[in-house]
Write an enzyme that holds these catalytic residues in place. Structure first.
Site, mmCIF file in Angstrom:
data_model
loop_
_atom_site.group_PDB
_atom_site.id
_atom_site.type_symbol
_atom_site.label_atom_id
_atom_site.label_comp_id
_atom_site.label_asym_id
_atom_site.label_seq_id
_atom_site.Cartn_x
_atom_site.Cartn_y
_atom_site.Cartn_z
ATOM 1 N N LYS A 172 0.890 -1.377 -0.110
ATOM 2 C CA LYS A 172 0.022 0.018 -0.097
ATOM 3 C C LYS A 172 0.880 1.380 -0.007
ATOM 4 C CE LYS A 172 -3.733 2.682 0.210
ATOM 5 N NZ LYS A 172 -4.763 2.497 1.275
ATOM 6 N N LYS A 240 -1.167 11.409 6.058
ATOM 7 C CA LYS A 240 -1.038 10.370 7.062
ATOM 8 C C LYS A 240 -0.254 9.074 6.627
ATOM 9 C CE LYS A 240 -3.502 7.128 7.817
ATOM 10 N NZ LYS A 240 -3.950 5.758 7.542
#
Length: 289
Positions: A172, A240
Site C-alpha cells: 500500500k 498520514k
C-alpha cells in the site's frame, strides 16, 4: 456462511460491511460513534455491538477499518478490543492503512491466541467500496489468507497475498507513492493544457487512450479541470499515509525525493484549510500561482 464482525464504519467500512451482508454473512458491527452503527443496522440488518470485543464474540472473521495505528491498537489490543473475545481458529483482517510494524505486532499477538491475522489495506476509494470493486493488498500466512479471501471477495475485485506479515502494508505504501506522483503530473498537465487554450476535457479524453492513461486520469482528470474536490480520498489521510511511507523508506534505505516535494504541496493545502478535499486538489496550487 461465516459469522463476521466489522469494526469501523467510515466511508469505506460502511459499504464494505454491507457487501458482507449481501453475500449472505451474518454481520455484527461496531463503530465509535454508535449512531453510525445504528444507521447501518437500520439499512442492512445485522447487529450493532457496544464494544469491539462484543462485535467479535462468536465471529469467525473480524474486519477492522479505522484511521491509524493508534486506532487499530485501541480496537484490537486495548480494553474491550477484539482480541479479548476472538476464539482460536478465527481470523483478524485489518483493512486500515497502517505501518508494517503494527502488522507484525498484531500477527504476533493474534498468533499467541491461536487467531490468524492478515494485514489487508485497500485501494479504490469510496466508489470502489460502494461498488464492491476494491483492490486488497494482503500480508500474512498462506493458510489465513486462503480462509479469508473468499469472504473478502464480497467487496473486492482483486485480493492478493504479497508475502508475510506487513507485506500488504508495504505494498500500500508503494501504491500511495505512485499516486502522489501521478496526481502531481496530471495536475501539471491539465494546468498546461488550460493555459495553452486547449479544451481540457477533450485533451484528457484523448490522451487517456494512450500511454499517459491511468486510473487518476480517468477518474479525476475532468473533476480537476472543473476544480471539484469535495469528494474522494481526503488529503489529510494522504499525508498520514505518506508519513508512514517516509518512515518505512528510512528504515529500508529508500529515497523518495519527488514524494517528499508533493507531500509539502499537500501541507500547503492543509494550511489553507483544504485538508478534507480530495487528493486531486494539488492542481489548486498551480491555478493560484
Amino acid at each position: 456462511m461465516a459469522g463476521c464482525a466489522f469494526v469501523g464504519l467510515g466511508v469505506m467500512g460502511y459499504p464494505m460491511a454491507g457487501h458482507l451482508v449481501s453475500a449472505g454473512h451474518d454481520v455484527t458491527v461496531y463503530n465509535r460513534t454508535a449512531s453510525r452503527a445504528e444507521a447501518w443496522v437500520a439499512e442492512h440488518g445485522g447487529t450493532a455491538a457496544p464494544t469491539p470485543a462484543g462485535a467479535a464474540a462468536d465471529a469467525g472473521f473480524v474486519f477492522v477499518c479505522v484511521g491509524n495505528d493508534d486506532d487499530v491498537r485501541s480496537v484490537t489490543l486495548g480494553p474491550g478490543g477484539v482480541l479479548e473475545s476472538m476464539a482460536p481458529g478465527s481470523v483478524l483482517v485489518d483493512h486500515t492503512t497502517a505501518s508494517s510494524d503494527l502488522a507484525q505486532e498484531l500477527h504476533a499477538a493474534a498468533g499467541e491466541q491461536g487467531v490468524g491475522f492478515v494485514d489487508a489495506p485497500i485501494s479504490g476509494g469510496q466508489a470502489g467500496a460502494e461498488n464492491g470493486a476494491l483492490t486488497v493488498m494482503c500480508g500474512g500466512d498462506q493458510a489465513d489468507f486462503d480462509r479469508a479471501q473468499p469472504v473478502i471477495d464480497a467487496y473486492a475485485k482483486a485480493v492478493t497475498l504479497l508475502g508475510g506479515p506487513g507485506s500488504g502494508q508495504r505494498t500500500k505504501m508503494v501504491n500511495q507513492i505512485c499516486i502522489a506522483g501521478l496526481v502531481q503530473g496530471l495536475a501539471e498537465g491539465i494546468d498546461f493544457a488550460r493555459r495553452s487554450g486547449l479544451d481540457v476535457e477533450q485533451v484528457v479524453d484523448t490522451i487517456s487512450q494512450g500511454a499517459a492513461g491511468s486510473w487518476q486520469m480517468a477518474n479525476r482528470g475532468v473533476t480537476m479541470a472543473r476544480r471539484e474536490f469535495d469528494f474522494g480520498f481526503a488529503l489529510d489521510w494522504m499525508r498520514k499515509d505518506l508519513a508512514i511511507c517516509f518512515a518505512e523508506a528510512e528504515r529500508v534505505g529508500a529515497t523518495l525525493p519527488v514524494t517528499a516535494i508533493i507531500d509539502q504541496y499537500y501541507a500547503r493545502l492543509q494550511r489553507q484549510g483544504r485538508g478534507r478535499w480530495d487528493t486531486s486538489s494539488l492542481i489548486e496550487l498551480l491555478v493560484d500561482d
